[in-house]
Motif scaffolding. Structure first.
Motif, PDB file in Angstrom:
ATOM      1  N   ILE A 107      10.719  -4.716 -24.525  1.00  0.00           N
ATOM      2  CA  ILE A 107      11.809  -3.905 -24.938  1.00  0.00           C
ATOM      3  C   ILE A 107      12.123  -4.681 -25.907  1.00  0.00           C
ATOM      4  O   ILE A 107      12.972  -5.232 -25.853  1.00  0.00           O
ATOM      5  N   MET A 155      14.338   6.955 -21.967  1.00  0.00           N
ATOM      6  CA  MET A 155      13.096   6.469 -22.585  1.00  0.00           C
ATOM      7  C   MET A 155      12.703   6.526 -24.219  1.00  0.00           C
ATOM      8  O   MET A 155      12.731   5.971 -25.100  1.00  0.00           O
ATOM      9  N   GLU A 159      12.506   1.208 -26.917  1.00  0.00           N
ATOM     10  CA  GLU A 159      11.418   0.352 -27.892  1.00  0.00           C
ATOM     11  C   GLU A 159      10.605  -0.741 -27.049  1.00  0.00           C
ATOM     12  O   GLU A 159      11.159  -1.124 -26.868  1.00  0.00           O
ATOM     13  N   TYR A 162       6.322  -1.775 -23.486  1.00  0.00           N
ATOM     14  CA  TYR A 162       6.841  -1.388 -21.298  1.00  0.00           C
ATOM     15  C   TYR A 162       6.274  -0.675 -20.867  1.00  0.00           C
ATOM     16  O   TYR A 162       5.923   0.503 -21.291  1.00  0.00           O
ATOM     17  N   CYS A 163       5.687  -1.430 -19.762  1.00  0.00           N
ATOM     18  CA  CYS A 163       6.026  -0.218 -18.696  1.00  0.00           C
ATOM     19  C   CYS A 163       6.778  -0.697 -17.277  1.00  0.00           C
ATOM     20  O   CYS A 163       7.523  -1.578 -17.161  1.00  0.00           O
ATOM     21  N   ASP A 177       4.865   3.598 -21.897  1.00  0.00           N
ATOM     22  CA  ASP A 177       5.223   3.880 -22.935  1.00  0.00           C
ATOM     23  C   ASP A 177       5.157   4.731 -23.526  1.00  0.00           C
ATOM     24  O   ASP A 177       3.579   4.545 -24.222  1.00  0.00           O
ATOM     25  N   HIS A 233       6.924  12.410 -23.415  1.00  0.00           N
ATOM     26  CA  HIS A 233       7.132  11.580 -24.444  1.00  0.00           C
ATOM     27  C   HIS A 233       5.600  11.278 -25.327  1.00  0.00           C
ATOM     28  O   HIS A 233       4.903  10.682 -25.909  1.00  0.00           O
ATOM     29  N   TYR A 390       6.371  -7.654 -27.911  1.00  0.00           N
ATOM     30  CA  TYR A 390       5.660  -6.179 -26.983  1.00  0.00           C
ATOM     31  C   TYR A 390       5.561  -7.104 -25.309  1.00  0.00           C
ATOM     32  O   TYR A 390       4.994  -6.157 -24.736  1.00  0.00           O
TER      33      TYR A 390
END
Ligand code: AMP
Length: 479
Positions: A107, A155, A159, A162-163, A177, A233, A390
């Motif tokens: 994140i 969410m 940022e 991510y899972c 994400d 999303h 990331y």
């Protein structure tokens, strides 16, 4: 990092399924492992530092007991986030109940969120991202009508790549994400249990058939009422699968976006052979992640493929070892040349990546000491020029050899007779046939899909905390 979860209607030995699933995901993290079992809302946790079979034994699995759902995690620690205290899943009690959380990836605004929360009086017990996520979600949960609504609202604040895998007393919730940087999928077993995993190879290990990979931004809720997808999303950001998942992170027997990782690596090797041909006697891959690309190079070039390096299977991925000294020692004990393959030969040595240049320099020296006449180094990924925000452990630019040296200098430093990298324009071609809408190639070209996070705290500047050396198994009983 890897996550694995299972949910069914019956109370069964879910801990052992998660154990097998985590075993299949071990390559995604070796720093710590953990499992939480949910038995009618009673959560039992066991986690500790080390790989799955160091943390779990018959006794601890028995203690976890039976339940109708469970989640697990393997952690890929970065400096500053190691130690048993940062092992996941974490279990929290919030105003509306219990929640277990496991995260994978990175994140990128975690430091900023943490700072903001700290300024509001929150106290953190760990330096992992799961705890930050837990606060963001539970704050939303106060006013949200359900845990999944809280997750969806959270969410908007998170940022990066991510899972998440969350477990409430009644539900399992899987999240990817909105850019879809890292993989997460789910499958079904014949007995009706649903299985969620970072990679398809873990579904195979417990006999589950792939139902689908989560779409970027998708939230999937599993409960006794079935499976429900929340797509609020989805489509809000451009799709950006981490290309390094194909090159290195994922297991070759997994598929990502319907593309076999093994085939993608072979294709990288073939493209490499086209871009950097050389006259040689044998193509040798660096085990394990360089083997598939070496095969591709051999097939494309017509040079025979040979087994020139043997890996001691009982040693983890070199990069994961903390500190430069340890890593260098490990290279020596991890890989040994097969003299009959290499002596007197001109070798094409294929590795999946050159990061600091430590591994290949050692290997070239080993191969030459074993009698190799020439060693032509080929990297099946382009030069690493940028850190990753990331979730991939790519360090600051200072330690990236390609940042500070020309190709010719790297060739000289590593002792190779020639050096060739996969061309950047070929990098995304390895995913040919995949359903991915686009890739993140920031580590190669600096194009960060989220922009460079301004508040990112460089984890390598942090000091190792005292708990790093703690080698204990932590067993918390939430019953
Ligand atoms: P280096 O010695 O730093 O050049 O390391 C290169 C080796 O590390 C390659 O053989 C890769 O298989 C492996 N590697 C590359 N990236 C990573 C990563 N993010 N985490 C762990 N290992 C890695």
């Amino acid at each position: 990092m890897g996550v694995f979860g299972i949910i069914g209607k019956e109370k069964v030995n879910v801990a052992s399924s998660v154990y097998y699933g985590l075993y299949a995901l071990q390559h995604r993290g070796q720093e710590s492992s953990g499992i939480v079992v949910n038995d009618d809302g009673m959560f039992t946790v066991h986690k500790g530092s080390g790989i799955v079979n160091e943390v779990f034994d018959g006794e601890s699995l028995k203690k976890l007991g039976y339940g109708n759902m469970a989640i697990g995690h393997v952690r890929y620690g970065t400096l500053g986030t190691r130690g048993v205290i940062n092992a996941e899943p974490i279990v929290i009690n919030h105003v509306k109940g219990k929640l277990a959380i496991a995260t994978a990836g990175g994140i990128s605004n975690a430091s900023a969120l943490k700072r903001e929360l700290e300024m509001q009086g929150m106290i953190f017990h760990t330096t992992n991202e799961a705890e930050v996520v837990s606060y963001v979600i539970t704050r939303e949960r106060i006013t949200a009508s359900s845990i999944e609504e809280a997750v969806s609202r959270a969410m908007y604040k998170l940022e990066g790549g991510y899972c998440l895998l969350l477990m409430s007393p009644q539900k399992l919730i899987a999240v990817r994400d909105p850019y879809g940087f890292h993989p997460i999928c789910y499958g079904r077993r014949d007995d009706g249990q649903y299985v969620i995993a970072s990679e398809t190879c873990a579904l195979d290990s417990v006999g589950a058939t792939l139902v689908k990979e989560l779409d970027p931004g998708e939230i999937v809720v599993f409960s006794s009422e079935g499976v429900r997808s929340i797509r609020e999303h989805c489509g809000t950001k451009p799709e950006r699968l981490c290309i390094f998942e194909y090159f290195y992170t994922a297991r070759p027997d997994s598929s990502l976006y319907s593309r076999s990782v093994h085939e993608a690596r072979k294709r990288a090797g073939a493209l490499l052979a086209k871009a950097h041909p050389v006259e040689a006697d044998v193509v040798v891959g660096v085990p394990d992640s360089g083997l598939d690309a070496a095969l591709g190079y051999a097939m494309e070039s017509g040079i025979p493929y040979g087994i020139g390096l043997i890996k001691n299977k009982y040693i983890g991925r070199t990069f994961i070892a903390p500190g430069q000294d340890v890593r260098e020692d490990k290279v020596k004990i991890k890989l040994n040349p097969v003299k009959s393959t290499v002596a007197g030969k001109r070798i094409v040595l294929v590795d999946d990546s050159i990061v600091r240049g430590t591994t290949c320099a050692k290997l070239i020296h080993l191969l030459k000491s074993a009698g190799a006449k020439e060693v032509h180094l080929r990297s099946s990924s382009p030069p690493f020029l940028n850190p990753c925000y990331y979730g991939t452990d790519i360090e600051s630019r200072d330690s990236l050899i390609a940042c500070n040296h020309s190709i010719e200098e790297i060739r000289r430093i590593t002792g190779a007779d020639s050096l060739g990298y996969l061309r950047l324009e070929d990098a995304c071609k390895i995913g040919e046939g995949s359903t991915a809408g686009g890739y993140c190639t920031a580590c190669f070209d600096g194009k960060y899909p989220t922009g460079i996070p301004t508040s990112y705290v460089n984890k390598y500047e942090k000091k190792i905390s005292d708990n790093e050396s703690v080698k204990v198994k932590e067993s918390e009983e939430a019953k």
